[in-house]
Design a protein around this motif. Sequence first.
Motif, mmCIF file in Angstrom:
data_model
loop_
_atom_site.group_PDB
_atom_site.id
_atom_site.type_symbol
_atom_site.label_atom_id
_atom_site.label_comp_id
_atom_site.label_asym_id
_atom_site.label_seq_id
_atom_site.Cartn_x
_atom_site.Cartn_y
_atom_site.Cartn_z
ATOM 1 N N UNK A 36 0.942 -1.334 -0.056
ATOM 2 C CA UNK A 36 0.050 0.049 0.009
ATOM 3 C C UNK A 36 1.049 1.359 -0.048
ATOM 4 N N UNK A 37 1.992 1.221 0.928
ATOM 5 C CA UNK A 37 2.687 2.288 0.654
ATOM 6 C C UNK A 37 3.429 2.670 -0.505
ATOM 7 N N UNK A 38 4.054 1.540 -1.170
ATOM 8 C CA UNK A 38 4.756 1.616 -2.296
ATOM 9 C C UNK A 38 3.742 2.052 -3.374
ATOM 10 N N UNK A 39 2.606 1.658 -3.494
ATOM 11 C CA UNK A 39 1.307 1.785 -4.295
ATOM 12 C C UNK A 39 1.114 3.279 -4.496
ATOM 13 N N UNK A 40 1.020 3.769 -3.023
ATOM 14 C CA UNK A 40 0.651 5.267 -3.041
ATOM 15 C C UNK A 40 1.453 6.067 -3.533
ATOM 16 N N UNK A 41 2.912 5.751 -3.572
ATOM 17 C CA UNK A 41 3.763 6.546 -4.180
ATOM 18 C C UNK A 41 3.778 6.844 -5.482
ATOM 19 N N UNK A 42 2.926 5.755 -5.993
ATOM 20 C CA UNK A 42 3.131 5.567 -7.710
ATOM 21 C C UNK A 42 1.792 6.260 -8.314
ATOM 22 N N UNK A 43 0.660 6.372 -7.031
ATOM 23 C CA UNK A 43 -0.481 6.865 -7.466
ATOM 24 C C UNK A 43 -1.112 8.047 -6.465
ATOM 25 N N UNK A 44 -0.212 9.127 -6.134
ATOM 26 C CA UNK A 44 -0.601 9.818 -5.158
ATOM 27 C C UNK A 44 -1.841 10.517 -5.448
ATOM 28 N N UNK A 45 -2.267 11.003 -6.786
ATOM 29 C CA UNK A 45 -3.272 11.505 -7.263
ATOM 30 C C UNK A 45 -4.470 10.796 -7.002
ATOM 31 N N UNK A 46 -4.325 9.455 -6.942
ATOM 32 C CA UNK A 46 -5.540 8.771 -6.585
ATOM 33 C C UNK A 46 -5.997 7.939 -5.401
ATOM 34 N N UNK A 47 -5.121 8.096 -4.533
ATOM 35 C CA UNK A 47 -5.174 7.655 -3.060
ATOM 36 C C UNK A 47 -5.417 8.544 -2.096
ATOM 37 N N UNK A 48 -6.684 8.506 -1.556
ATOM 38 C CA UNK A 48 -7.129 9.634 -0.420
ATOM 39 C C UNK A 48 -7.129 9.204 0.932
#
Length: 248
Positions: free
Chosen positions: A80-92
Amino acid sequence: MTVFLLHGAFGAKAYWRDQTAALVANGYRVVAWDAPGYGMSPLPDPFDVDVAAAALARLIDAVGGSRNVLLGHSMGGMIAQAAFDLRRDRVHGLVLSATSAAFGKTEGEWQQKFVSDRVAPLDAGKSIAEFGPGMLRRMMAPGASGPGVERVIEVVSNMRPETFRAAIHAISRFDGRHILPRMQVPVLCIAGEHDLSAAPPAVMEKLAGKLPRGEFVCMTDVGHFAWAERPEVFNRHLLDFLQRRVRA
């Protein structure tokens, strides 16, 4: 709002039944995945947290909603942390259950012992179904019982050994500390009182303190699998956080 449920190294999407029911009953859309190498999907070569995070980022692109929250347990919290960094505009928002931002250096004595202790039964010729139940119960609070606990044991007992090995090595190599300052969204960190080896409460409290909008909860009478050991209490914390901090 869409909530993505991300299982740990020992797991699969099937063990999120209680959380799925609670979220759907409260109006949330749920996407529970089997990470690459789990369920019916082939194991990538190589497999690591970044590979899984890239797959999750593609899944968010494909099926995510206008507002998305990642709920990750153990290895799933790292993904989740790594994916957030890839999609910061889509994870709230994120909910991190029994996880950490780093496992240290792969050559470290503690990390090597962590890996060897968990793969030793496989090296000795035992199946996961033979050693898994005892391993899992040692990770839980004393006397943990109930349908959620039995479900975790059943799901993990059916894991493929190659996936089990790959996941253990993947979490031992993870380091996402550089991501934390960029995590400018609400984050709930949930620890278990008796989770003293995998994700100790003190470690998770320190993690929450490094997050710009982090908050920390330590659940009593649970170990590493709080959402399975005391699902009603875990779900109350989860739903309260979503309503209070994330829901638009």
